[in-house]
Design a protein around this motif. Structure first.
Motif, PDB file in Angstrom:
ATOM      1  N   TYR A 100       0.832  -1.211   0.000  1.00 11.66           N
ATOM      2  CA  TYR A 100       0.000   0.000   0.000  1.00 11.66           C
ATOM      3  C   TYR A 100       0.866   1.261   0.000  1.00 11.66           C
ATOM      4  O   TYR A 100       0.556   2.242  -0.679  1.00 11.66           O
ATOM      5  CB  TYR A 100      -0.913   0.002   1.219  1.00 11.66           C
ATOM      6  CG  TYR A 100      -2.016  -1.026   1.183  1.00 11.66           C
ATOM      7  CD1 TYR A 100      -2.566  -1.450  -0.032  1.00 11.66           C
ATOM      8  CD2 TYR A 100      -2.525  -1.592   2.358  1.00 11.66           C
ATOM      9  CE1 TYR A 100      -3.576  -2.396  -0.057  1.00 11.66           C
ATOM     10  CE2 TYR A 100      -3.536  -2.535   2.337  1.00 11.66           C
ATOM     11  CZ  TYR A 100      -4.054  -2.936   1.117  1.00 11.66           C
ATOM     12  OH  TYR A 100      -5.054  -3.858   1.086  1.00 11.66           O
ATOM     13  N   SER A 101       1.952   1.227   0.762  1.00  7.74           N
ATOM     14  CA  SER A 101       2.861   2.376   0.810  1.00  7.74           C
ATOM     15  C   SER A 101       3.455   2.648  -0.568  1.00  7.74           C
ATOM     16  O   SER A 101       3.536   3.795  -1.014  1.00  7.74           O
ATOM     17  CB  SER A 101       3.976   2.120   1.827  1.00  7.74           C
ATOM     18  OG  SER A 101       4.912   3.167   1.824  1.00  7.74           O
ATOM     19  N   ASN A 102       3.872   1.582  -1.248  1.00  6.83           N
ATOM     20  CA  ASN A 102       4.431   1.742  -2.599  1.00  6.83           C
ATOM     21  C   ASN A 102       3.391   2.277  -3.576  1.00  6.83           C
ATOM     22  O   ASN A 102       3.686   3.135  -4.414  1.00  6.83           O
ATOM     23  CB  ASN A 102       4.974   0.395  -3.098  1.00  6.83           C
ATOM     24  CG  ASN A 102       6.174  -0.069  -2.301  1.00  6.83           C
ATOM     25  OD1 ASN A 102       6.863   0.748  -1.704  1.00  6.83           O
ATOM     26  ND2 ASN A 102       6.423  -1.364  -2.278  1.00  6.83           N
ATOM     27  N   LEU A 103       2.152   1.780  -3.464  1.00  8.47           N
ATOM     28  CA  LEU A 103       1.079   2.270  -4.331  1.00  8.47           C
ATOM     29  C   LEU A 103       0.838   3.760  -4.100  1.00  8.47           C
ATOM     30  O   LEU A 103       0.621   4.523  -5.055  1.00  8.47           O
ATOM     31  CB  LEU A 103      -0.205   1.489  -4.062  1.00  8.47           C
ATOM     32  CG  LEU A 103      -0.330   0.129  -4.754  1.00  8.47           C
ATOM     33  CD1 LEU A 103      -1.461  -0.682  -4.155  1.00  8.47           C
ATOM     34  CD2 LEU A 103      -0.528   0.293  -6.251  1.00  8.47           C
ATOM     35  N   SER A 104       0.883   4.182  -2.853  1.00  8.00           N
ATOM     36  CA  SER A 104       0.689   5.604  -2.540  1.00  8.00           C
ATOM     37  C   SER A 104       1.728   6.462  -3.252  1.00  8.00           C
ATOM     38  O   SER A 104       1.403   7.496  -3.847  1.00  8.00           O
ATOM     39  CB  SER A 104       0.781   5.815  -1.028  1.00  8.00           C
ATOM     40  OG  SER A 104       0.773   7.189  -0.712  1.00  8.00           O
ATOM     41  N   LEU A 105       2.989   6.039  -3.214  1.00 11.51           N
ATOM     42  CA  LEU A 105       4.062   6.794  -3.861  1.00 11.51           C
ATOM     43  C   LEU A 105       3.877   6.829  -5.377  1.00 11.51           C
ATOM     44  O   LEU A 105       4.063   7.873  -6.013  1.00 11.51           O
ATOM     45  CB  LEU A 105       5.414   6.172  -3.506  1.00 11.51           C
ATOM     46  CG  LEU A 105       6.651   6.884  -4.063  1.00 11.51           C
ATOM     47  CD1 LEU A 105       6.739   8.301  -3.523  1.00 11.51           C
ATOM     48  CD2 LEU A 105       7.902   6.099  -3.713  1.00 11.51           C
ATOM     49  N   ILE A 106       3.481   5.689  -5.966  1.00 13.75           N
ATOM     50  CA  ILE A 106       3.284   5.624  -7.414  1.00 13.75           C
ATOM     51  C   ILE A 106       2.163   6.569  -7.845  1.00 13.75           C
ATOM     52  O   ILE A 106       2.286   7.307  -8.827  1.00 13.75           O
ATOM     53  CB  ILE A 106       2.960   4.182  -7.848  1.00 13.75           C
ATOM     54  CG1 ILE A 106       4.187   3.289  -7.645  1.00 13.75           C
ATOM     55  CG2 ILE A 106       2.528   4.142  -9.309  1.00 13.75           C
ATOM     56  CD1 ILE A 106       5.400   3.719  -8.417  1.00 13.75           C
ATOM     57  N   PHE A 107       1.039   6.568  -7.108  1.00 14.26           N
ATOM     58  CA  PHE A 107      -0.084   7.431  -7.480  1.00 14.26           C
ATOM     59  C   PHE A 107       0.276   8.903  -7.322  1.00 14.26           C
ATOM     60  O   PHE A 107      -0.194   9.748  -8.083  1.00 14.26           O
ATOM     61  CB  PHE A 107      -1.320   7.083  -6.651  1.00 14.26           C
ATOM     62  CG  PHE A 107      -2.000   5.813  -7.088  1.00 14.26           C
ATOM     63  CD1 PHE A 107      -2.303   5.599  -8.425  1.00 14.26           C
ATOM     64  CD2 PHE A 107      -2.322   4.810  -6.174  1.00 14.26           C
ATOM     65  CE1 PHE A 107      -2.924   4.427  -8.839  1.00 14.26           C
ATOM     66  CE2 PHE A 107      -2.931   3.638  -6.577  1.00 14.26           C
ATOM     67  CZ  PHE A 107      -3.228   3.445  -7.919  1.00 14.26           C
ATOM     68  N   TYR A 108       1.107   9.234  -6.346  1.00 16.61           N
ATOM     69  CA  TYR A 108       1.587  10.621  -6.231  1.00 16.61           C
ATOM     70  C   TYR A 108       2.404  11.004  -7.457  1.00 16.61           C
ATOM     71  O   TYR A 108       2.239  12.096  -8.019  1.00 16.61           O
ATOM     72  CB  TYR A 108       2.427  10.781  -4.965  1.00 16.61           C
ATOM     73  CG  TYR A 108       3.119  12.120  -4.876  1.00 16.61           C
ATOM     74  CD1 TYR A 108       2.407  13.278  -4.563  1.00 16.61           C
ATOM     75  CD2 TYR A 108       4.482  12.244  -5.136  1.00 16.61           C
ATOM     76  CE1 TYR A 108       3.031  14.511  -4.505  1.00 16.61           C
ATOM     77  CE2 TYR A 108       5.121  13.465  -5.079  1.00 16.61           C
ATOM     78  CZ  TYR A 108       4.388  14.597  -4.760  1.00 16.61           C
ATOM     79  OH  TYR A 108       5.015  15.807  -4.712  1.00 16.61           O
TER      80      TYR A 108
END
Length: 564
Positions: free
Chosen positions: A37-45
């Motif tokens: 989830y943390s990685n997904l957050s960074l990608i979407f940013y």
């Protein structure tokens, strides 16, 4: 890699990280789910999908909080605050401060190294330069202790930027040079190109436009070589402004057109207006020169004197205008400069996330294979042995004992397989996890051997010490082997396991009051050799002391300087 290609790669990663989160959730691997989830957050940013950026960051925070993973929780709060800085500064400060307080509470220097630096950026955006400098310097102090050669140049450049704004040019130059030297030694071509631009910005602020021009031209060549188009087009604009300050209108126009060529396909109205302005200025300048030459031949000295006076007045007005424009341009460059540094840092983070993702995928795949294939096969062997024993009337005691031995060995193998999967699924193992594993093993041993007493003592301040999965598994196997040897061979009535703080490290002792042996008169077996090899592999010290009638003691020492 081109910026557009980074965007494509980021979009492809969406599905990969979502699948990783689903797989981790299915296996009950909560830490892996939270990190996905943390990685997904960074990608979407990075993709500009800010609502999804916040949603997935909050999901990761909830899971990290539930697990008590304080390092990951503090780091995630800090990243969420940093990514919100241009959209909602109050919320950005709120989350950043939560991460900072949590990391400071647990003295988590790894998280604080990033949080202090990013908090300084927020303070600089709020024009609180003293606070920004304070947090930049705190972040730098941690990076210097940890010898973080990737992060140190960022801190040097941030602090130097504040010094430029405070007109402390000598101090700024020294830090820019340090950052430039580190990036050169690391072979960081993009970082070197950015630092050349920083030198240009400093000399521009000092109004040494010739030196500024020299550094901008070096930077644009390096950026062109490595395909860093954003930096190329930004440098062309700065080169144009230097030529304009130096009075070379033709060169200013040429370089501004180059800047426009590298800009996005939709050239904005401001760019077109600037090109038109420079065109007019260049043509006007050429016509004035021709007119001046004609007048110098036709007009008398009195008219020439009046013309020169007018020129001086115009130049004075232009000087004031240029000085004001230069100040405004410098402020705009400073903001753009910060944006470049942030973009480079995000690109580095994407590469690091991809590496972590590959490792996580390998761990999950190997764990599934061990659990689904080898585990089920061993279970089938146990079931088959039990079926043979109950399906056939076996009168041969030796055959019964052999089958029982195979069944017990297979059950032990399944237990060791589960321990291995536990270690593989953990990036880090706290001493608290390891101690509960050892305590569980000793409880089982005590249940199986009524004639033995066990004592297990652990220093309370070791609970939160973190180990790598390799170190944790080797310590566990060594304790397990030493206790098993005492049960099988010593004839002891008491086995003690002690884990305590020792000067400069951690000491582990496994002691029994059994018959002992003369270590000089026996040849060590595979068990002792395996224990020595395991401790040697993790840079520890192993010793075994025994004497006939005096029991046996196995000692392990791990230095705090070791990577545990």
């Amino acid at each position: 890699m081109p910026y557009e290609e980074k965007i494509k790669r980021a979009s492809v990663l969406d599905d990969i990280f979502k699948q990783n989160a689903a797989d981790a959730k299915k296996l009950g691997y909560t830490l892996g789910e939270a990190k996905s989830y943390s990685n997904l957050s960074l990608i979407f940013y990075y993709q500009g999908k800010y609502n999804l950026n916040v949603d997935y960051a909050l999901k990761a925070i909830a899971l990290f909080d539930r697990l008590g993973a304080t390092h990951e929780l503090a780091y995630e709060y800090g990243i969420l605050g940093y990514t919100m800085k241009r959209r909602n500064m109050p919320n950005a400060l709120y989350y950043m401060q939560k991460g900072k307080r949590l990391a400071e509470k647990f003295s988590d220097t790894l998280a604080l190294m990033s949080i202090y630096n990013n908090y300084g950026v927020l303070k600089e955006m709020e024009h609180e330069l003293d606070s920004a400098l304070h947090f930049y310097q705190k972040g730098l102090a941690i990076k210097l202790i940890r010898k973080d050669s990737l992060g140190i140049p960022y801190s040097y450049n941030n602090i130097a930027g504040i010094y430029v704004m405070q007109k402390k040019y000598d101090a700024a130059r020294e830090l820019f040079e340090k950052a430039f030297d580190i990036r050169t030694k690391r072979g960081d071509a993009i970082g070197v190109a950015e630092n050349l631009t920083y030198f240009g910005d400093m000399y521009f602020a000092m109004e040494d436009y010739s030196k500024a021009l020299s550094f901008y031209e070096k930077s644009v060549q390096a950026a062109l070589l490595h395909g860093y188009i954003y930096l190329v087009q930004d440098n062309y604009k700065r080169i144009s402004e230097c030529h304009q300050m130096l009075g070379d209108e033709k060169a200013a126009l040429t370089n501004y057109k180059l800047f426009a060529q590298f800009k996005d396909s939709l050239v904005n109205v401001e760019t077109n207006a600037k090109i038109a302005e420079l065109d007019v200025r260049f043509e006007t300048s050429e016509k004035e020169k021709q007119l001046a030459q004609q007048k110098s031949l036709l007009l008398q000295r009195e008219i020439e004197s009046r013309y020169k006076t007018n020129v001086l007045i115009v130049l004075s007005i232009l000087s004031v205008f240029i000085a004001l424009t230069g100040f405004l341009i410098y402020r705009q460059q400073r903001l753009r400069n910060r944006q470049l540094a942030q973009e480079h840092e995000l690109k580095t983070a994407i590469d690091r996330v991809e590496t972590q993702n590959k490792l996580q995928e390998q761990r999950l795949r190997i764990s599934r294979d061990l659990h689904d294939n080898i585990g089920s096969q061993l279970t089938f062997i146990i079931s088959s042995i039990d079926n043979i024993k109950y399906a056939f009337d076996l009168d041969n005691p030796k055959l019964n004992m052999k089958l029982e031995g195979i069944s017990n060995f297979t059950q032990d193998t399944i237990l060791e397989l589960r321990d291995t999967i536990w270690a593989m699924n953990s990036n880090e193992i706290t001493f608290e996890n390891l101690l509960s594993r050892i305590a569980n093993f000793i409880d089982k041993a005590q249940y199986a051997t009524d004639h033995l007493d066990y004592k297990f003592e652990v220093d309370a301040n070791l609970q939160h010490v973190k180990l790598t999965s390799i170190v944790g598994m080797n310590i566990y196997r060594t304790v397990q082997e030493a206790v098993n040897n005492a049960i099988k061979y010593s004839g002891a009535s008491l086995i003690q396991v002690k884990i305590r703080n020792s000067e400069g490290g951690i000491a582990i002792e496994i002691q029994d009051n059994g018959r002992g042996f003369d270590s000089k008169q026996i040849i060590p077996g595979n068990g002792i050799a395996n224990m020595e090899k395991r401790i040697s592999d993790i840079d520890g010290k192993f010793s075994l002391e025994s004497a006939a009638g005096s029991g046996t003691q196995v000692s392990v020492f791990l230095s705090c300087k070791s990577d545990i």
